[in-house]
Every structure is written in C-alpha cells, then in structure tokens.
Design an enzyme around this catalytic site. Structure first.
Site: not given
Ligand code: PEP
Ligand code: MG
Length: 588
Positions: A194, A301, A337, A439, A463, A473, A510
């Site tokens: 993140h 988000r 979301r 995801e 994800d 990740r 996304c």
């Molecule tokens: C994803 O997992 O691709 C996503 C857009 O959500 P985040 O990166 O906020 O987990």
């Molecule tokens: Mg995600």
C-alpha cells in the site's frame, strides 16, 4: 564515479528525482548498558534533558510545517507523540534511573521504555496494547537526539530531500508528501504494497526493497532516484547528473503533452469506447480526478479515514468524507469500497485485531471478513454510504469476497441500515448498486455465482496475483515472482471476464495492472472495457488506447490464450513481464 544500488521500481509517472539523502532512523540502533561514575550524574541528567528538548523542538517544527488543509489525523498523530514527550513517565523516570543506577542517559531511557512497553503488553485493552508503538516512536526521537543526530536537523527542511528508511508505513508516506520530500528509498517493501501504491498515486518517485541501502547511502549525499528503473545512484559524475536532469525535463514535457488528451474520447482506432476511471484515496485525489476528466471513480479506498487514529470514525465522519468526494466530483459516479483494513493496510486494524497482524495478515481477518465480524465498525460506514447516495451517484464495492454467504450477509446488513435510516426519516436516494472485488482465486473460479448476485464486478489484480502465486505483496524477498502475465493469472482474469459476459454484469479492473500501458493490448484483447487506475496514469493509458485496434487484438489474444500450456508461451510472457519489453500481440 557513479555507484548504483538497485531495488524494485514502483513505476511512478514522474519517476526520477535528484536530491540530498536524509536518513530516517527508526529504532534500529541497539542500546547497550553504559554506566557512569557518581560525579558525572549531573552532566548526564543535563544531557538527557537537552535531548528531550531537542526531540520536542524537532516534533514541533514538523508539526508547524504541515499545511493547514492536512487531514486532522496526521496532526493528531504528531500531537500524540508530543503528549508522550511531555509525559513524566517517559521524561522524568529516566532521570531517576540515571541518579539511582548511575547509568548513561541512553540506557536509562531504554530501561524506562522496556518497563512501559511491558506495562502496555500486559493490558487487557487491545487498543492500549498497540500504543506501545507511539512510545517507541517518542523514545527513538530522544535516542536520536542523544546521538546528536538531530541537532543539526532541527531546523532542517525535508523539502526536496530523498528519504532513506528501513521501511515506511502508508501514514509516513502521506506525511512525507506533506513535508515536500522529493523521493524515497526503502530497504524493504514491495511494489504492490500500500505504501508503494500511495507513492505512485501521490506522484512520489520511489524505489523499494533496496537491501542494505543504509550502508551505501549517507546523510547529505547527492543522490539520483530512478523510480522507473528501480535504481538509486550515488556519487554520480557530472555526465550522469546531466543525463538525469535531461530525463526529468523530458518527463515534464511529456506530462504537459498528455494534458492535451483531456476531453478527448477514449476510443480505440476501430471505434471501441473504453471507460477510464480513477482510483482515489486522499482528499487531493478529488481535484486530480476531475481535472483529467475521468469517467468515474472505480475504486475509492476508504481506509484513509482510519490513519493514525485512537478511535474509529463515526457515521458522521464517514458521511462528511464521502460527501466531500461526491460533491467535489460533481456528478461523476463514485464506487466506494467498504473497509479493506488489515494486511498491507494496517491503519487502525492492529488495534482491532492485533493477533492477526502477527500471524499472517494477508490470509487473516481483513476486508469484508473483518467488517462482518465487527458490525459496530461496519454499520456506520454502510449508513454513511446510503446517506451520501442522496447527493450523487454512488456504488458500494466489497473487497476480498470469497464466499457467496458474505454477499448475502452484506446485503442483509445494507437492508437493515436502509430500513433504520428510512424509519428515522433520513433521505437515502436511489438504491445503491452493490458490487464486489474479485481478488481471491476462489472467487475468480466461482465468478459466475458472484456475477449472479452482484450489480458489477471489479478485478483486484494486486491481491489476485498475490493469492494466486502465493507471494506476499509486501515481502521483497519474493517480489521477483510477482507476475501479472503468469498463465494462471491470465486464465483467472479471462474466467472473470467471461462470467461477467455470460451474466451481463459489467466487469472492470482496479488493480495496478489496469493502469499499466504494457498490459493494455492483452486486457483489451481479452475483452476488458472498464479500467480504473491512479489518476496520474489515466492520460498515458488513454494515449495508448487511441493507438490500439481492439478487434485485431481480440483475435491475437485468443490465439495466445489457446497456447498458454506451451512452454515457449509461458517463457515469453514471463520475459515480457520482467523486462517490460514489447508485447507479442502488438508485434505479430
Ligand atoms: C487490488 O487488490 O487489486 C486492489 C485494487 O485493492 P488494494 O490494492 O487496495 O488491495
Ligand atoms: Mg485488494
């Protein structure tokens, strides 16, 4: 001479920065016992008191530099540390230790820190238990002052500096941006963490996962950060510096030229309209989204509301935040979301769920799982979303769906919230479309069942790739395995798109993959027509779309997908993913 260290490129749109290094120490120095003779006690006490004053002054100076419009939680975060730096338990008790135990100031502070942390650890209240991080932060600040590292820093401006740290949290990243840093380099972290996503979105050049960077880079050293290539260059010669200065200028000109695409249609050369939406998170994303002319917000988000808080936001705070977004976007549809706390978004979640954060947070109680388990956290958000729907077009999107019953449970909660608002006479507008993020591989394999229950679907590739390839990740040790073009990932994406088509449910994407022009030919050829990405990537994506032929790509990509079992195809895809060199469908 130019010395170079490499890490992981996070691929920002403005990827290069040149500036002086500023080392951010985060409690990594080991404090060992040191004892003094009785005659030195007054001097040692004096030394300690001076360090506390320096730490306080330094914190005050950071606080004063924060612009007035900064989110109140960032300021609250600093205020908490200021309170701790004024607390007798932290600043008076070490003086007693110095006097009674004849120990050096560092060791006296460490003894007191250990005692406080042990007290916190024994507390029943999980929230209070996690406050030990704040104590550590304050202690580190004093320890640094004792090492005299910050004396010159007191009046130092971080404006234009390249921050070097072991790691940065998403909250640090936001704070750094407000302090005007030029770039950051971290020893750990991955490109889909993140922190990296935020840096991309904020346009901060960064390189993460540069092992032992703190050994190679030193305070004040002129350094080049190439966030596109994942390189950090020190002791650069004049030729290298002028090469990079030229690249920065080229980037600026390119960004200016992209502005011409604002207002132009996002259509392929064979006339297929492509919907381009923005991912937003911070208040400043609202203006950027409006200015670039996005078709909507495909991912809002909402975890940002939880940054550095002592208590969760109430319904009114949720509502006011969403209202600002909906009004600021002036009729552009917004996909809100619901909370995705946990795993790489450890804002408030460690207060809620400290056990999970020490086990395996990515597989733990995050996102919809956490929300269904903690309705007291979730209801205020659901009610706020329903209320804000009276002011503009909004949709609800659920992260990390895995089981159908999660959708049923969520719908029941939304219905309950709707009924209670109606009973209270609160205006709630039109029914809000409910969508889900696919995801998790299990949800991708069952995408048809989810499509039947949802109004729309969004593919969260960040994800989906993490879970499909079993790589955390945020773990830089396994980052080399992060591969959006892995045959299994492509098969899952195709399954989701097919399920959407079968059930006539719109599917968007996304994850970060959607904003990367490298993957556009493939995704268009697979049939994806809705993309959501950080605002800074949208015009570049639009530019690429306007050069592609979706019909031709469809044939080429079908052919490619039919050959996924061939070793050469897998090798070729992996090569493209890792070298970021030409896409076969374009060249054939
Ligand atoms: C994803 O997992 O691709 C996503 C857009 O959500 P985040 O990166 O906020 O987990
Ligand atoms: Mg995600």
């Amino acid at each position: 001479m130019t010395i170079c260290c490499t890490g992981i490129a996070i691929g920002t749109t403005r990827g290069i920065a040149i500036g002086e290094v500023h080392l951010l120490q985060r409690g990594c120095v080991e404090i060992t016992p040191r004892f003094i003779d009785a005659a030195s006690i007054p001097d040692e006490v004096d030394r300690f008191c001076q360090a506390v004053s320096i730490a306080r002054r330094q914190l005050r100076s950071v606080r004063n530099k924060i612009p007035n419009n900064t989110h109140s939680d960032i300021v609250a975060f600093i205020d908490t540390h200021m309170l701790i730096l004024n607390d007798a338990a932290l600043v008076e008790m070490p003086i007693e230790h110095i006097k009674e135990k004849c120990c050096g100031a560092e060791w006296a502070l460490q003894l007191q820190r250990d005692m406080l942390v042990q007290m916190f650890d024994e507390m029943e209240d999980t929230y209070l238990r996690t406050r030990k991080d704040d104590v550590d932060h304050a202690v580190n600040q004093i320890q640094q002052a004792l090492r005299q590292e910050v004396e010159e820093e007191e009046n130092e401006d971080l404006q234009g500096k390249i921050i070097l740290a072991q790691d940065l949290t998403p909250a640090d990243t936001i704070l750094m941006r407000h302090l005007g840093i030029a770039a950051f380099v971290t020893e750990s972290g991955g490109p889909m963490s993140h922190t990296a996503i935020l840096a991309r979105s904020l346009g901060i050049p960064a390189v993460v996962g540069v092992h032992h960077a703190t050994r190679h880079l030193h305070n004040g050293e002129l350094t080049i950060v190439d966030g596109e290539k994942g390189m950090v260059l020190v002791a650069a010669d004049e030729g290298t510096l002028s090469h990079y200065r030229h690249r920065i200028e080229v980037e600026r000109q390119h960004a200016r030229s992209l502005q011409r695409l604002i207002g132009e249609p996002s259509v392929t050369i064979d006339g297929t309209a492509i919907c381009l939406m923005a991912n937003i998170e911070l208040p400043e994303d609202i203006d950027a989204t409006r200015e670039i002319g996005a078709d909507g917000v495909g991912l809002y988000r909402t975890e940002y509301l939880f940054v550095n808080r002592n208590s969760p936001p109430d319904e009114e705070e949720h509502y006011q935040a969403y209202l600002r977004v909906v009004e600021g976007l002036d009729g552009i549809p917004v996909t809100i979301r619901t909370l995705d706390l946990g795993a790489d978004k450890q804002f408030y979640s460690s207060h809620l769920n400290p056990e999970s954060s020490v086990c395996n947070p990515a597989l733990g109680l995050r996102a919809i799982r956490l929300c269904l388990k903690k309705p007291e956290l979730f209801y205020p958000q659901l009610r706020a979303i329903l209320r804000v729907a009276a002011h503009g077009p909004v949709r609800i999107m659920i992260p990390m769906l895995c089981n159908l019953w999660e959708v049923y449970q969520l719908k029941a909660m939304i219905e309950e919230a709707r009924m209670s608002l109606t009973r209270q006479g609160v205006s709630i507008g039109e029914p809000v479309p409910i969508g889900g993020m696919i995801e998790v591989p299990a949800a991708a394999l069952a995408a048809g069942a989810f499509a039947k229950e949802l109004d729309f679907i969004s593919i969260g590739t960040n994800d989906l790739i993490q879970y499909t390839l079993a790589i955390d990740r945020v773990d830089d040790e396994v980052n080399y395995l992060y591969d959006p073009l892995h045959p299994s990932v492509l098969r899952l994406i195709k399954m989701i798109l097919d399920a959407g088509e079968r059930h006539q449910v719109p599917v968007s994407m996304c994850g970060e993959m959607a904003g990367d022009p490298l993957f556009l030919p493939l995704l268009l050829g697979m049939g994806l027509r809705e993309f959501s990405m950080q605002p800074g990537a949208l015009l570049e994506v639009k530019k690429t779309i306007r050069t592609l032929d979706s019909e031709k790509l469809s044939g080429q990509v079908s052919h490619l997908l039919s050959r996924l079992d061939d070793a050469e195809t897998a090798v070729e895809l992996s090569r493209i993913s890792h070298t970021r060199n030409s896409w076969p469908a374009q060249s054939s």
